[in-house]
Design a protein around this motif. Structure first.
Motif, PDB file in Angstrom:
ATOM      1  N   ASN A 151       4.344 -69.449 -81.148  1.00  0.00           N
ATOM      2  CA  ASN A 151       3.305 -68.814 -80.139  1.00  0.00           C
ATOM      3  C   ASN A 151       3.143 -69.736 -79.086  1.00  0.00           C
ATOM      4  OD1 ASN A 151       2.730 -66.255 -81.588  1.00  0.00           O
ATOM      5  ND2 ASN A 151       2.108 -67.855 -83.183  1.00  0.00           N
ATOM      6  N   GLU A 152       3.179 -69.353 -77.789  1.00  0.00           N
ATOM      7  CA  GLU A 152       2.931 -70.123 -76.555  1.00  0.00           C
ATOM      8  C   GLU A 152       1.458 -70.618 -76.626  1.00  0.00           C
ATOM      9  OE1 GLU A 152       2.787 -69.893 -71.753  1.00  0.00           O
ATOM     10  OE2 GLU A 152       4.259 -68.652 -72.769  1.00  0.00           O
ATOM     11  N   ARG A 153       0.513 -69.571 -77.014  1.00  0.00           N
ATOM     12  CA  ARG A 153      -0.983 -69.626 -77.014  1.00  0.00           C
ATOM     13  C   ARG A 153      -1.438 -69.197 -78.209  1.00  0.00           C
ATOM     14  NH1 ARG A 153      -4.665 -69.488 -72.388  1.00  0.00           N
ATOM     15  NH2 ARG A 153      -5.807 -70.990 -73.946  1.00  0.00           N
ATOM     16  N   PRO A 154      -1.346 -69.839 -79.444  1.00  0.00           N
ATOM     17  CA  PRO A 154      -1.929 -69.467 -80.707  1.00  0.00           C
ATOM     18  C   PRO A 154      -3.308 -69.250 -80.678  1.00  0.00           C
ATOM     19  CG  PRO A 154      -1.531 -71.814 -80.872  1.00  0.00           C
ATOM     20  CD  PRO A 154      -0.886 -71.368 -79.586  1.00  0.00           C
ATOM     21  N   SER A 158      -2.081 -77.830 -81.387  1.00  0.00           N
ATOM     22  CA  SER A 158      -1.190 -76.858 -80.483  1.00  0.00           C
ATOM     23  C   SER A 158      -0.942 -77.493 -79.205  1.00  0.00           C
ATOM     24  CB  SER A 158      -2.241 -75.735 -80.518  1.00  0.00           C
ATOM     25  OG  SER A 158      -3.158 -75.986 -79.638  1.00  0.00           O
ATOM     26  N   LYS A 201      -2.918 -75.844 -76.210  1.00  0.00           N
ATOM     27  CA  LYS A 201      -2.828 -74.623 -76.159  1.00  0.00           C
ATOM     28  C   LYS A 201      -3.586 -73.146 -76.757  1.00  0.00           C
ATOM     29  CE  LYS A 201       1.724 -75.880 -74.387  1.00  0.00           C
ATOM     30  NZ  LYS A 201       2.331 -75.198 -73.018  1.00  0.00           N
ATOM     31  N   ALA A 202      -4.246 -73.739 -77.689  1.00  0.00           N
ATOM     32  CA  ALA A 202      -4.796 -72.752 -78.678  1.00  0.00           C
ATOM     33  C   ALA A 202      -5.855 -72.012 -77.969  1.00  0.00           C
ATOM     34  CB  ALA A 202      -5.438 -73.383 -80.104  1.00  0.00           C
ATOM     35  N   SER A 211       1.788 -73.144 -82.874  1.00  0.00           N
ATOM     36  CA  SER A 211       2.445 -73.317 -81.711  1.00  0.00           C
ATOM     37  C   SER A 211       3.738 -73.501 -81.558  1.00  0.00           C
ATOM     38  CB  SER A 211       1.503 -74.481 -80.963  1.00  0.00           C
ATOM     39  OG  SER A 211       1.973 -75.626 -81.512  1.00  0.00           O
ATOM     40  N   LYS A 212       4.298 -73.619 -82.696  1.00  0.00           N
ATOM     41  CA  LYS A 212       5.831 -73.559 -82.694  1.00  0.00           C
ATOM     42  C   LYS A 212       6.509 -72.142 -82.399  1.00  0.00           C
ATOM     43  CE  LYS A 212       6.833 -77.631 -85.444  1.00  0.00           C
ATOM     44  NZ  LYS A 212       7.366 -78.103 -86.741  1.00  0.00           N
TER      45      LYS A 212
END
Length: 140
Positions: free
Chosen positions: A5-8, A31, A34-35, A2-3
């Motif tokens: 990618n906004e939505r891993p 995340s 957010k994943a 998540s560092k």
């Protein structure tokens, strides 16, 4: 993840669940909720900080039965990679914003029959486009 990618998107596909690379809960926690998560085995719904997440299963149940249905219905003479790519593209088009909102990267597994028919129709159309179909006349 998540560092970077906004939505891993996290695919923990090892089976059984006890051998999974990570749990849905871990993916969402690491995340900051957010994943977008899919696993090879089912994980329960997860709730944290007022958010409800519904982990999806990512396995061959979405593609192979639909490709087989499409190929059998149109009598495709071969099953080239293009039909599998078409199936994948059709499946991705069935993922809704509401699926993504609850962290799911595939349609709900309970909708698999409807999903399979839609993907199969797309495979059939591609088979006709590639002149692979042997069932005539083409309808529609």
């Amino acid at each position: 993840m998540s560092k970077n990618n906004e939505r891993p998107v996290i695919f923990a596909l090892s089976n059984p669940t006890s051998k999974s690379e990570c749990s849905a809960e871990e993916a969402y926690t690491w995340s900051n909720n957010k994943a977008v998560f899919a696993s090879g085995s089912p994980f329960p719904t997860y709730e944290k900080d007022g958010h409800i997440f519904e982990p999806g299963q990512g396995n061959n149940a979405y593609i192979f039965p639909a490709v087989a249905l499409g190929v059998m219905c149109c009598g495709s003479i071969t099953i080239p990679d293009e039909l599998f790519l078409q199936a994948a593209e059709a499946l991705s088009g069935l993922v809704s914003e509401s699926d993504l909102a609850v962290g799911r990267v595939y349609p709900r597994l309970k909708d698999i029959q409807e999903t399979s028919v839609k993907v199969a129709v797309s495979v059939i159309e591609k088979a006709y486009e590639l002149n692979l179909a042997t069932v005539y006349p083409k309808t529609g």
